[in-house]
Write an enzyme that holds these catalytic residues in place. Structure first.
Site, PDB file in Angstrom:
ATOM      1  N   GLU A   1      12.215  -5.599   0.529  1.00  0.00           N
ATOM      2  CA  GLU A   1      12.149  -7.021   0.160  1.00  0.00           C
ATOM      3  C   GLU A   1      12.096  -7.927   1.390  1.00  0.00           C
ATOM      4  OE1 GLU A   1      14.801  -5.144   0.130  1.00  0.00           O
ATOM      5  OE2 GLU A   1      16.644  -6.284   0.479  1.00  0.00           O
TER       6      GLU A   1
ATOM      7  N   HIS B   1      14.755  -2.345   4.131  1.00  0.00           N
ATOM      8  CA  HIS B   1      14.728  -3.375   3.095  1.00  0.00           C
ATOM      9  C   HIS B   1      13.282  -3.738   2.763  1.00  0.00           C
ATOM     10  CE1 HIS B   1      18.999  -4.355   2.784  1.00  0.00           C
ATOM     11  NE2 HIS B   1      19.060  -3.943   4.036  1.00  0.00           N
TER      12      HIS B   1
ATOM     13  N   CYS C   1      18.923   0.661   0.982  1.00  0.00           N
ATOM     14  CA  CYS C   1      19.932   0.549   2.035  1.00  0.00           C
ATOM     15  C   CYS C   1      21.226   1.267   1.635  1.00  0.00           C
ATOM     16  CB  CYS C   1      20.160  -0.923   2.393  1.00  0.00           C
ATOM     17  SG  CYS C   1      21.031  -1.148   3.949  1.00  0.00           S
TER      18      CYS C   1
END
Lengths: 251, 197
Positions: free
Chosen positions: B177, B175, B77
């Site tokens: 994650e 992202h 990001c």
């Protein structure tokens, strides 16, 4: 293409999930971490945790819950409910929340929106607005919809955007708990007048309601609780049907 | 394997740590140059504002350390955006690893872009076992215009570079994650990267 989002909302009291009908009459609907992981598995795009407990232990309990959820969850989640300071937000984001949602505290202290977006970025600041249509005017309400204010929904929404909110979560008090569909006219107006994503909340009863809020209400995301918790609508089925109706969906 | 997440006070680091843990590895947070240099894999996160993030990197000297790293580095990001030459956000110079200037989305689309969008034109081992057009989670107001270092593309009003690669440096705008199973696969691929291959 950017998809529309389906967001189950988990109301949390003292670390457990509950769902209010018209913001009263609470029923236990399970363990939040387990429920969160199950929703992620079924295809929820995002989750919202709304803490409605009023105990002194609230902050600690919520911070712990956020950490437990973050450990399990591989999709983004927002935390709201009684958040009123930069310090509150700091600990929640550090523990793994992606966004925070503020409501009454933003009305009482609008500068909080600026402080939060300056410090953490607007992408993690959701401003929740509860409003009710009174004689043709949408009026903002506080404290879970109990306390009316003189603020006009659309003026307040614009101010919130200018102050740095990244998203608006709009709940129509008139629709919430009715299962008769979302407040699509007001939602469409918000979407036209603002340039940040709008999350529709309040009124989901069937799949058509979701289709309408994306097509007529121009919502970017739709949030619901009981229809998901009590399995009246299965998320995967919902997303498949919306996709075949031409709405961009991650299935 | 020693995985270090660069800690400079920006970003949702806890989520990345947990995502790596779910893959069966342990990551440590560090702002120590030597510890970062000695890691097998380095993750450079970032959420927030580019100008203040660069100031934090400069005040800790990490702005000099990161571009000289030799092991695989993954910027996520804002981390990826800071690895570019320049960002309109905060009118700041970046680390100059990727030859690109970061721009703000036009107001013809809602800003920030929040939600799940597709990655296409995949061109890296970072995307092994990931299908063209899979969905990832993005939340950002600034983007990297299409550039020579692109290894994945996303469309939001414009086509832009949503992942970058140069030498040992990788960057993703999304992202991983928070991107469900697709994100897990991409993180797993990064942790498996062998610069010899």
């Amino acid at each position: 293409m950017l998809t529309k989002r389906i967001i189950p909302c988990l109301d949390i009291k003292n670390g457990r999930t509950v769902k209010g009908v018209n913001f009263v009459d609470l029923r236990d609907a399970g363990d939040p971490v387990e429920l969160a992981a199950a929703y992620a598995e079924k295809g929820a795009d995002e989750l919202v945790f709304l803490d409605i407990s009023a105990t002194e232990e609230k902050r600690k309990t919520l911070a712990k819950l956020v950490l437990d959820v973050a450990e399990q969850l591989n999709i983004p989640f927002t935390v709201g409910g009684g958040i009123s300071s930069v310090e509150d937000v700091d600990i929640l984001l550090k523990n793994g929340a992606d966004k925070v949602s503020i409501n009454s505290s933003a009305v009482k202290n609008p500068d909080l929106i600026n402080q939060l977006s300056d410090k953490f970025g607007s992408q993690c600041v959701v401003v929740a607005i509860d409003a009710k249509n009174i004689d043709g005017k949408w009026k903002v309400h506080l404290v879970g919809g109990k306390v009316p204010t003189n603020l006009d929904l659309f003026e307040w929404a614009k101010e919130v955007e200018q102050r740095g909110a990244g998203e608006i979560l709009f709940t129509s008090m008139d629709h919430d708990g009715t299962k008769n569909g979302f407040a699509n006219e007001a939602l469409a107006r918000l979407s036209e007048e603002l340039n940040i994503p709008i999350i529709a909340s309040g009124g989901a009863g069937n799949i058509q309601h979701f289709q309408d809020t994306f097509q007529k209400g121009k919502a970017d995301a739709a949030l619901a609780a009981s229809v998901f918790h009590f399995k009246e609508i299965e998320i995967l089925q919902l997303k498949k049907e919306l996709k075949s109706a031409g709405i961009p969906m991650r299935v | 394997m020693k995985i270090v997440i660069i800690d400079y006070g920006a970003g949702n680091i806890q989520s990345i740590k947990f995502a790596i843990k779910r893959l069966g590895y342990e990551a440590v947070l560090s702002s120590n140059a030597e510890e970062i240099r000695n890691a097998d894999k380095v993750i450079f996160p970032g959420v927030g504002e580019a100008g203040s993030a660069m100031r934090m990197l400069r005040s800790t000297g990490l702005d000099k350390v990161i571009p000289t790293l030799k092991q695989p580095v993954l910027g996520i990001c804002l981390g990826m955006q800071l690895m570019c030459n320049y960002s309109e956000e905060g009118d700041t110079t970046g680390l100059g690893i990727f030859d690109a200037d970061v721009k703000r989305f036009e107001n013809s689309v809602k800003v920030p872009q929040i939600g799940w969008n597709q990655i296409t034109n995949l061109d890296s081992h970072l995307f092994d076992h990931v299908e063209n057009g899979e969905y990832v989670y993005l939340v950002h107001s600034y983007y990297v215009p299409e550039c020579a270092d692109e290894i994945a593309r996303t469309e939001y009003g414009v086509n832009y570079s949503t992942a970058l690669h140069r030498d040992n440096f990788y960057g993703v705008q999304f992202h991983p994650e928070k991107s469900s199973k697709t994100g897990e696969q991409i993180l797993k691929n990064f942790l498996k990267l062998d610069l010899g291959s």
